[in-house]
Write a protein that holds these residues in place. Structure first.
Motif, PDB file in Angstrom:
ATOM      1  N   TYR A 157     -86.086 -78.924  56.643  1.00  0.00           N
ATOM      2  CA  TYR A 157     -87.432 -78.391  56.865  1.00  0.00           C
ATOM      3  C   TYR A 157     -88.330 -79.322  57.684  1.00  0.00           C
ATOM      4  CZ  TYR A 157     -86.786 -74.512  53.529  1.00  0.00           C
ATOM      5  OH  TYR A 157     -86.371 -73.383  52.878  1.00  0.00           O
TER       6      TYR A 157
ATOM      7  N   VAL B  27     -90.150 -77.863  60.791  1.00  0.00           N
ATOM      8  CA  VAL B  27     -91.604 -77.677  60.684  1.00  0.00           C
ATOM      9  C   VAL B  27     -92.320 -78.402  61.813  1.00  0.00           C
ATOM     10  CG1 VAL B  27     -93.633 -78.256  59.308  1.00  0.00           C
ATOM     11  CG2 VAL B  27     -91.646 -77.222  58.210  1.00  0.00           C
TER      12      VAL B  27
ATOM     13  N   LEU C 106     -94.938 -72.813  56.809  1.00  0.00           N
ATOM     14  CA  LEU C 106     -95.474 -72.737  58.175  1.00  0.00           C
ATOM     15  C   LEU C 106     -96.777 -71.946  58.216  1.00  0.00           C
ATOM     16  CD1 LEU C 106     -92.145 -72.070  60.119  1.00  0.00           C
ATOM     17  CD2 LEU C 106     -93.568 -74.135  60.271  1.00  0.00           C
TER      18      LEU C 106
END
Length: 285
Positions: A97, A101, A126
């Motif tokens: 992630y 991200v 997000l």
């Protein structure tokens, strides 16, 4: 106790066990408790075991059957989509992630589509970070989609998140979920169609034709049997389970790149992520 509908005596005994284990700490008063300070690290580490032994339980419990007749065993025993999604989210919190991200938020997309979104953890994160963005979470598992909807409500982003219970293969016939997306992300789902190159090519071409000018496709996936000492253990497990029990062959990096180029992407980069064997491909142009 109210949420779980369990008696006070049972809940108290369980809570005491968590405190003794060091997983929970007492707060300011008798009714206040908080997770231990390193809970996120513990959850991340547990994610690998949960994915290997819990999400893949049908394969573990029926290993001999999968060795004798993989096709018949696979037709009879399937994984639980919710368990796969939750354990993957625990790994993803640190494993892939952060890199994804950072890549996506830096582009400030207005419309984000997550293919194989599972329980929606990445997309919800997000949308929380990008309050002007909307998102589409697409997943084949109805249980995972239900979990994503509930998680979106808890995070108060459900008004900006659409959950679609569909396969990624369906995009070839109906591209509406990815139409006009600034970023399309696919996390550990593209390898499910690699054995059918025409389907993989069709999905990638659909994404290339549907994203906005200046948009990109971000694919988080795995490469097989990585020899690097840091990666080789889990990479071997991940590669073998997918091959022997799911009939999924993970392509090496050069095959991933070739597939993106066939779909019309001219600029393709690859970045190793923390999860052993995982790579983040960014395809644009």
């Amino acid at each position: 106790m109210a949420a779980a509908d369990v008696p006070e005596s049972g809940a108290t005994a369980f809570l005491d066990a968590l405190i003794c284990a060091g997983l929970v700490e007492r707060g300011e008063d008798l009714h206040h408790f908080r997770p231990c300070s390193d809970m996120a690290d513990r959850r991340y580490a547990a994610g690998y075991l949960s994915w290997a032994l819990n999400a893949n339980r049908p394969y573990v419990d029926n290993a001999a059957l999968f060795l004798r007749d993989p096709a018949a065993a696979g037709a009879q025993y399937q994984r639980d989509g919710r368990r796969v999604a939750v354990s993957s989210r625990w790994i993803g919190s640190y494993g892939f992630y952060p890199g994804v991200v950072s890549e996506i938020t830096s582009r400030k997309p207005r419309r984000i589509v997550d293919l194989g979104a599972g329980a929606g953890g990445l997309l919800i994160h997000l949308l929380t970070a990008l309050p002007d963005s909307t998102g589409v979470a697409l997943d084949l598992s109805a249980a995972a989609c239900e979990e994503a909807e509930q998680a979106a409500q808890r995070a108060e982003v459900d008004d900006r998140l659409q959950v679609v219970n569909r396969s990624i293969e369906s995009l070839v016939e109906d591209c509406s979920p990815v139409q006009d997306a600034d970023v399309v992300h696919a996390g550990f789902v593209m390898h499910d169609v690699v054995s059918r190159p025409y389907v993989l090519d069709g999905v990638l071409r659909t994404c290339r034709a549907s994203i906005t000018d200046g948009g990109c496709l971000v694919v988080t996936d795995a490469v097989p049997y990585v020899a690097d000492p840091r990666e080789r253990g889990f990479s071997a497990l991940f590669t073998y389970l997918h091959s022997s029990s799911m009939d999924v062959r993970l392509p090496p990096e050069e095959e991933w790149r070739a597939a993106f180029h066939r779909a019309g992407f001219s600029d393709v980069t690859s970045t190793p992520l923390r999860m052993p064997g995982s790579r983040m491909f960014v395809a644009a142009g």
